[in-house]
Enzyme design. Structure first.
Site, PDB file in Angstrom:
ATOM      1  N   LYS A  53       0.839  -1.205   0.000  1.00 18.12           N
ATOM      2  CA  LYS A  53       0.000   0.000   0.000  1.00 18.12           C
ATOM      3  C   LYS A  53       0.872   1.253   0.000  1.00 18.12           C
ATOM      4  O   LYS A  53       0.581   2.233  -0.688  1.00 18.12           O
ATOM      5  CB  LYS A  53      -0.932  -0.003   1.218  1.00 18.12           C
ATOM      6  CG  LYS A  53      -2.074  -0.993   1.089  1.00 18.12           C
ATOM      7  CD  LYS A  53      -2.803  -1.206   2.403  1.00 18.12           C
ATOM      8  CE  LYS A  53      -3.774  -2.389   2.279  1.00 18.12           C
ATOM      9  NZ  LYS A  53      -4.349  -2.811   3.537  1.00 18.12           N
ATOM     10  N   GLN A  97      -4.745  -1.682   9.658  1.00 19.32           N
ATOM     11  CA  GLN A  97      -4.687  -3.004   9.046  1.00 19.32           C
ATOM     12  C   GLN A  97      -5.327  -4.056   9.962  1.00 19.32           C
ATOM     13  O   GLN A  97      -5.041  -4.112  11.160  1.00 19.32           O
ATOM     14  CB  GLN A  97      -3.217  -3.358   8.751  1.00 19.32           C
ATOM     15  CG  GLN A  97      -3.016  -4.662   8.014  1.00 19.32           C
ATOM     16  CD  GLN A  97      -3.517  -4.651   6.573  1.00 19.32           C
ATOM     17  OE1 GLN A  97      -3.681  -3.600   5.962  1.00 19.32           O
ATOM     18  NE2 GLN A  97      -3.766  -5.823   6.029  1.00 19.32           N
ATOM     19  N   ASP A 120     -11.176   2.889   4.087  1.00 19.28           N
ATOM     20  CA  ASP A 120     -11.435   1.446   3.951  1.00 19.28           C
ATOM     21  C   ASP A 120     -12.924   1.181   3.718  1.00 19.28           C
ATOM     22  O   ASP A 120     -13.302   0.108   3.244  1.00 19.28           O
ATOM     23  CB  ASP A 120     -11.065   0.744   5.272  1.00 19.28           C
ATOM     24  CG  ASP A 120      -9.858  -0.172   5.140  1.00 19.28           C
ATOM     25  OD1 ASP A 120      -9.567  -0.594   4.013  1.00 19.28           O
ATOM     26  OD2 ASP A 120      -9.230  -0.448   6.176  1.00 19.28           O
TER      27      ASP A 120
HETATM   28  N1  GUN Z   1      -6.638  -6.786   5.955  1.00 16.44           N
HETATM   29  C1  GUN Z   1      -6.758  -7.447   4.771  1.00 16.44           C
HETATM   30  N2  GUN Z   1      -7.335  -6.644   3.854  1.00 16.44           N
HETATM   31  C2  GUN Z   1      -7.579  -5.461   4.459  1.00 16.44           C
HETATM   32  C3  GUN Z   1      -8.141  -4.239   4.014  1.00 16.44           C
HETATM   33  O1  GUN Z   1      -8.572  -4.076   2.869  1.00 16.44           O
HETATM   34  N3  GUN Z   1      -8.210  -3.248   4.951  1.00 16.44           N
HETATM   35  C4  GUN Z   1      -7.773  -3.418   6.223  1.00 16.44           C
HETATM   36  N4  GUN Z   1      -7.893  -2.390   7.054  1.00 16.44           N
HETATM   37  N5  GUN Z   1      -7.244  -4.537   6.657  1.00 16.44           N
HETATM   38  C5  GUN Z   1      -7.141  -5.552   5.778  1.00 16.44           C
END
Ligand code: GUN
Length: 298
Positions: A53, A97, A120
């Site tokens: 990311k 995350q 998100d």
């Molecule tokens: N863990 C796995 N995929 C994601 C996501 O898209 N967002 C977040 N915050 N955690 C994740």
């Protein structure tokens, strides 16, 4: 005839180019979009997602703040950090995350994020807005699936869509997005799950099949209508001693067989995954635009 393979990497790269231009215009106007990525603990899969990311942000010129906290971080420390980010003018998006280490309440942490920075799309306010067909941040994977279909000129409106999986981050929001009265919607949607009777019969009705069950080989060739479009959201690790890491990634669809009956299909990896990441950048840019437009609302 073998299906068209939908190239998620190429579609995501196009979106990033478009976003890069928008980021330049915003930055020239004094607002550089900023994303804070918070990782608690050292889960290896989460660490590689978070690193990816940050790399994506760099590619399009988004300011990225990487915050890594120890696994034993307290509830109070994490909530205080989020409060600080909520009021930080350089930050337009906050991503915590998931999964969080045991002992931290994910629901509480997500609710603590200002909905105006919920890139998100996991905050109950964002989900409520989606269901009510109001403006708000859309969760990245469902939004990515819609973008991918649109970029591939696959009609959603009026299509019979069958989604396999009812998770809170993919199946349930995607169903809402695809049946709502809005661009990218207006489909007839069926959601299948572990209690569905005759899964194969239901999936065979679909013009568009979305596999989001989290289990390899959930969708097999006998379940897919000739000429259907198949979108595979699954990411599963299966043991493979011939690979340096000892595993390989597969989706929820029996790709090799299904590609012989489908009209178009997404691969894993290289399908939905790159779009999910691109939509996070999209939401961050959206948030910065709203910030520029005036008082902070969602
Ligand atoms: N863990 C796995 N995929 C994601 C996501 O898209 N967002 C977040 N915050 N955690 C994740």
């Amino acid at each position: 005839m073998s299906a068209e393979i939908i190239d998620g990497k190429a579609i995501a790269a196009d979106l990033r180019h478009q976003l890069e231009k928008e980021v330049r215009v915003l930055s020239d106007g004094g607002i550089r979009p900023g994303l804070a990525v918070v990782l608690v603990g050292e889960d290896p899969a989460s660490m590689s997602y978070v690193t990816a990311k940050e790399r994506d942000c760099e590619k399009v010129g988004i300011y990225s703040r990487d915050i890594r906290l120890p696994v034993d971080t307290s509830r109070e420390t994490l909530l205080k950090l989020i409060s600080d980010l909520n009021s930080d003018e350089d930050i337009h998006g906050i991503l915590v995350q998931l999964p969080l280490p045991e002992g931290l309440d994910e629901e509480e942490v997500i609710r603590h994020i200002d909905p105006a920075k919920d890139v998100d799309g996991f905050h109950p306010e964002s989900i409520g807005r989606l269901v009510l067909n109001l403006d708000g941040f859309l969760p990245c994977t469902p939004h990515g699936v819609i973008k991918m279909l649109e970029a591939s000129n696959i009609a959603i409106e009026g299509a019979e869509v069958v989604i396999v999986g009812r998770s809170r981050i993919v199946g349930a929001p995607l169903a809402n997005l695809m049946f709502r009265k809005a661009p990218g919607g207006n489909a007839t949607v069926t959601v299948c799950h572990t209690r569905t009777k005759n899964l194969a019969d239901v999936v065979r009705r679909a013009d568009i099949v979305i596999a989001a069950a989290g289990r390899p080989n959930t969708v097999t060739a006998d379940m897919v209508k000739d000429g259907a479009v198949v979108i595979d959201v699954g990411v599963n690790r299966v043991d493979d001693s011939s690979r340096p890491r000892g595993y390989r990634l597969v989706g929820d669809v029996d790709f090799d067989q299904v590609k012989e009956v489908a009209r178009a299909i997404t691969p894993v990896p290289g399908g939905v995954g790159p779009l999910t990441r691109a939509m996070l950048l999209w939401n961050t840019v959206e948030s910065a635009k709203r910030f520029q437009e005036g008082p902070r609302t969602v």
